[in-house]
Design a protein around this motif. Structure first.
Motif, PDB file in Angstrom:
ATOM      1  N   ASP A 135       0.694  -1.213   0.111  1.00 39.86           N
ATOM      2  CA  ASP A 135      -0.038   0.172   0.082  1.00 39.86           C
ATOM      3  C   ASP A 135       0.969   1.200  -0.008  1.00 39.86           C
ATOM      4  O   ASP A 135       0.273   2.511  -0.121  1.00 39.86           O
ATOM      5  CB  ASP A 135      -1.066  -0.106   1.321  1.00 39.86           C
ATOM      6  CG  ASP A 135      -0.205  -0.120   2.518  1.00 39.86           C
ATOM      7  OD1 ASP A 135       0.767   0.154   2.485  1.00 39.86           O
ATOM      8  OD2 ASP A 135      -1.088  -0.290   3.612  1.00 39.86           O
ATOM      9  N   ASP A 170     -11.413   0.233  -7.216  1.00 36.34           N
ATOM     10  CA  ASP A 170     -11.249  -0.419  -5.893  1.00 36.34           C
ATOM     11  C   ASP A 170     -10.258  -1.400  -5.647  1.00 36.34           C
ATOM     12  O   ASP A 170      -9.681  -2.155  -6.345  1.00 36.34           O
ATOM     13  CB  ASP A 170     -12.706  -1.186  -5.901  1.00 36.34           C
ATOM     14  CG  ASP A 170     -12.803  -1.958  -4.321  1.00 36.34           C
ATOM     15  OD1 ASP A 170     -13.343  -1.414  -3.297  1.00 36.34           O
ATOM     16  OD2 ASP A 170     -12.614  -3.188  -4.484  1.00 36.34           O
ATOM     17  N   VAL A 206      -9.739  -4.138  -3.392  1.00 33.42           N
ATOM     18  CA  VAL A 206      -9.988  -5.391  -3.293  1.00 33.42           C
ATOM     19  C   VAL A 206     -10.338  -6.011  -4.542  1.00 33.42           C
ATOM     20  O   VAL A 206      -9.857  -7.080  -5.115  1.00 33.42           O
ATOM     21  CB  VAL A 206     -11.228  -5.700  -2.307  1.00 33.42           C
ATOM     22  CG1 VAL A 206     -11.634  -7.086  -2.661  1.00 33.42           C
ATOM     23  CG2 VAL A 206     -10.652  -5.454  -0.938  1.00 33.42           C
ATOM     24  N   GLU A 207     -11.294  -5.217  -5.446  1.00 30.83           N
ATOM     25  CA  GLU A 207     -11.442  -5.885  -6.745  1.00 30.83           C
ATOM     26  C   GLU A 207     -10.484  -5.894  -7.824  1.00 30.83           C
ATOM     27  O   GLU A 207     -10.004  -6.630  -8.803  1.00 30.83           O
ATOM     28  CB  GLU A 207     -12.755  -5.005  -7.509  1.00 30.83           C
ATOM     29  CG  GLU A 207     -13.782  -5.173  -6.710  1.00 30.83           C
ATOM     30  CD  GLU A 207     -15.072  -4.145  -7.421  1.00 30.83           C
ATOM     31  OE1 GLU A 207     -14.741  -3.641  -8.514  1.00 30.83           O
ATOM     32  OE2 GLU A 207     -16.409  -4.035  -6.767  1.00 30.83           O
ATOM     33  N   GLU A 242      -8.141  -8.937  -6.892  1.00 28.93           N
ATOM     34  CA  GLU A 242      -9.084 -10.185  -7.173  1.00 28.93           C
ATOM     35  C   GLU A 242      -8.695 -10.551  -8.565  1.00 28.93           C
ATOM     36  O   GLU A 242      -8.402 -11.474  -8.960  1.00 28.93           O
ATOM     37  CB  GLU A 242     -10.380 -10.049  -6.955  1.00 28.93           C
ATOM     38  CG  GLU A 242     -10.983 -10.272  -5.353  1.00 28.93           C
ATOM     39  CD  GLU A 242     -10.744 -11.684  -4.942  1.00 28.93           C
ATOM     40  OE1 GLU A 242     -10.055 -12.511  -5.561  1.00 28.93           O
ATOM     41  OE2 GLU A 242     -11.349 -11.935  -3.983  1.00 28.93           O
ATOM     42  N   SER A 253     -10.053  -3.263   5.413  1.00 26.54           N
ATOM     43  CA  SER A 253     -11.019  -3.694   4.354  1.00 26.54           C
ATOM     44  C   SER A 253     -10.251  -4.864   3.562  1.00 26.54           C
ATOM     45  O   SER A 253     -10.864  -5.529   2.897  1.00 26.54           O
ATOM     46  CB  SER A 253     -11.553  -2.554   3.514  1.00 26.54           C
ATOM     47  OG  SER A 253     -10.525  -2.032   2.720  1.00 26.54           O
ATOM     48  N   VAL A 254      -8.894  -4.709   3.169  1.00 25.44           N
ATOM     49  CA  VAL A 254      -8.252  -5.537   2.067  1.00 25.44           C
ATOM     50  C   VAL A 254      -7.878  -6.814   2.945  1.00 25.44           C
ATOM     51  O   VAL A 254      -8.159  -8.015   2.555  1.00 25.44           O
ATOM     52  CB  VAL A 254      -6.981  -4.962   1.601  1.00 25.44           C
ATOM     53  CG1 VAL A 254      -6.160  -5.698   1.083  1.00 25.44           C
ATOM     54  CG2 VAL A 254      -7.404  -3.452   0.785  1.00 25.44           C
ATOM     55  N   THR A 255      -7.297  -6.529   4.280  1.00 29.41           N
ATOM     56  CA  THR A 255      -6.609  -7.999   4.968  1.00 29.41           C
ATOM     57  C   THR A 255      -8.022  -8.720   5.363  1.00 29.41           C
ATOM     58  O   THR A 255      -7.969 -10.040   5.300  1.00 29.41           O
ATOM     59  CB  THR A 255      -6.081  -7.691   6.218  1.00 29.41           C
ATOM     60  OG1 THR A 255      -6.757  -6.867   6.798  1.00 29.41           O
ATOM     61  CG2 THR A 255      -4.691  -6.865   5.889  1.00 29.41           C
ATOM     62  N   HIS A 297     -10.920  -8.996   3.892  1.00 27.08           N
ATOM     63  CA  HIS A 297     -11.419  -9.686   2.784  1.00 27.08           C
ATOM     64  C   HIS A 297     -10.661 -10.920   2.555  1.00 27.08           C
ATOM     65  O   HIS A 297     -11.433 -11.964   2.283  1.00 27.08           O
ATOM     66  CB  HIS A 297     -11.326  -8.774   1.448  1.00 27.08           C
ATOM     67  CG  HIS A 297     -12.067  -9.402   0.081  1.00 27.08           C
ATOM     68  ND1 HIS A 297     -13.223  -9.668   0.053  1.00 27.08           N
ATOM     69  CD2 HIS A 297     -11.080 -10.161  -0.847  1.00 27.08           C
ATOM     70  CE1 HIS A 297     -13.230 -10.180  -1.169  1.00 27.08           C
ATOM     71  NE2 HIS A 297     -12.001 -10.650  -1.660  1.00 27.08           N
ATOM     72  N   PHE A 298      -9.449 -10.906   2.501  1.00 26.39           N
ATOM     73  CA  PHE A 298      -8.603 -12.039   1.969  1.00 26.39           C
ATOM     74  C   PHE A 298      -8.455 -13.274   2.965  1.00 26.39           C
ATOM     75  O   PHE A 298      -8.415 -14.329   2.783  1.00 26.39           O
ATOM     76  CB  PHE A 298      -7.345 -11.618   1.313  1.00 26.39           C
ATOM     77  CG  PHE A 298      -7.583 -10.923   0.171  1.00 26.39           C
ATOM     78  CD1 PHE A 298      -7.687 -11.601  -1.178  1.00 26.39           C
ATOM     79  CD2 PHE A 298      -7.243  -9.505   0.011  1.00 26.39           C
ATOM     80  CE1 PHE A 298      -7.854 -11.094  -2.241  1.00 26.39           C
ATOM     81  CE2 PHE A 298      -7.402  -9.017  -1.141  1.00 26.39           C
ATOM     82  CZ  PHE A 298      -7.916  -9.579  -2.420  1.00 26.39           C
TER      83      PHE A 298
END
Length: 271
Positions: free
Chosen positions: A160, A226, A228-229, A232, A260-262, A264-265
């Protein structure tokens, strides 16, 4: 790499993760500490009185019995010798106990299996893997239940660019190089980018300069709406074996985006 701490609840998911533990232990010539944690129930005025001493004794005895069985399975599936395996049984809160014992034994890595978040409550409270990842003082290698157990050849580090990414990448390379694997460092430049374009460019240039002599390291940044998207999509195309994320001490705003990233994964990834 000397010591791998492997918390286990004796489940099929833990047995699956143990195969990865064995692979890592063999690759790094490390010893493994198997850890099982049992907890005393919290008694409230709405519960029927229970003899806590008897319960604790029963739980400890069950843990000891199950651990013997699990160790036999672990040795059979990994080929590690008994001399390289030790074990601990601990009574307490799961996350706190893992972190405490990891510090006490000077663990170089924690490997933990996860089934992700199975319901809304899990997502709200946070899974054990997620909480350990955020607080541990050593690297945490999380093994989802559907992850393939194989020697990783492709690492993807999602940077990041808010902290010292050169130091973080150097730490990651301690795991990448023994596998003779490739490592891609990618930064998703989204519409909420915290760092100005100039600062992003300077940090990317610094990373490229630092690792210019390493043919197995590639650095790039891509623009997506985004994070995350974007990750992905990149994962689907690149198909890495391992996704790496750095957990830094950050400002409040940075932590919001990082979580929000960590989250999600940890909840959804199959790698």
């Amino acid at each position: 790499m000397k010591t791998i701490l492997f918390p286990t609840d004796f489940s099929e998911n833990a047995l699956h993760a143990s195969n990865y533990v064995g692979m890592l232990a063999n690759k790094f010539d490390a010893n493994v500490i198997l850890l099982n944690i049992y907890s005393v129930p919290i008694i409230t005025e709405y519960q029927v009185p229970y003899n806590i001493d008897d319960f604790t004794t029963e739980m400890k005895a069950a843990s000891e019995k199950n651990l013997v069985i699990f160790i036999d399975k672990f040795i059979a599936s990994t080929g590690l010798s008994q001399q390289r395996i030790s074990h601990k049984i601990h009574c307490g809160l799961v996350t706190d106990s893992i972190l405490e014992i990891a510090n006490n034994v000077n663990a170089d890595m924690i490997v933990i299996g996860t089934k992700g978040a199975s319901n809304v409550l899990d997502k709200w409270i946070g899974t054990t893997a997620q909480m350990v990842m955020k607080q541990a003082e050593c690297p945490v290698w999380i093994i989802p239940e559907k992850a393939d157990v194989n020697f990783p050849q492709k690492f993807l580090y999602a940077a990041d660019l808010t902290e010292d990414e050169i130091m973080a990448t150097q730490k990651l390379m301690e795991f990448v190089k023994p596998f003779e694997a490739n490592c891609k460092i990618i930064h998703i430049d989204d519409k909420f980018e915290i760092n100005p374009d100039k600062e992003v460019g300077e940090k990317i240039s610094g990373l490229k300069e630092e690792f210019k002599d390493d043919d197995n390291v590639f650095v790039r940044t891509i623009k997506r709406d985004d994070v995350v998207e974007g990750l992905e999509t990149y994962i689907q195309n690149y198909k890495p074996d391992v996704l790496a994320l750095a957990v830094h001490d950050k400002s409040f705003l940075s932590r919001i985006f990082q979580q929000s990233v960590t989250n999600h994964f940890v909840y959804h990834a199959d790698l």
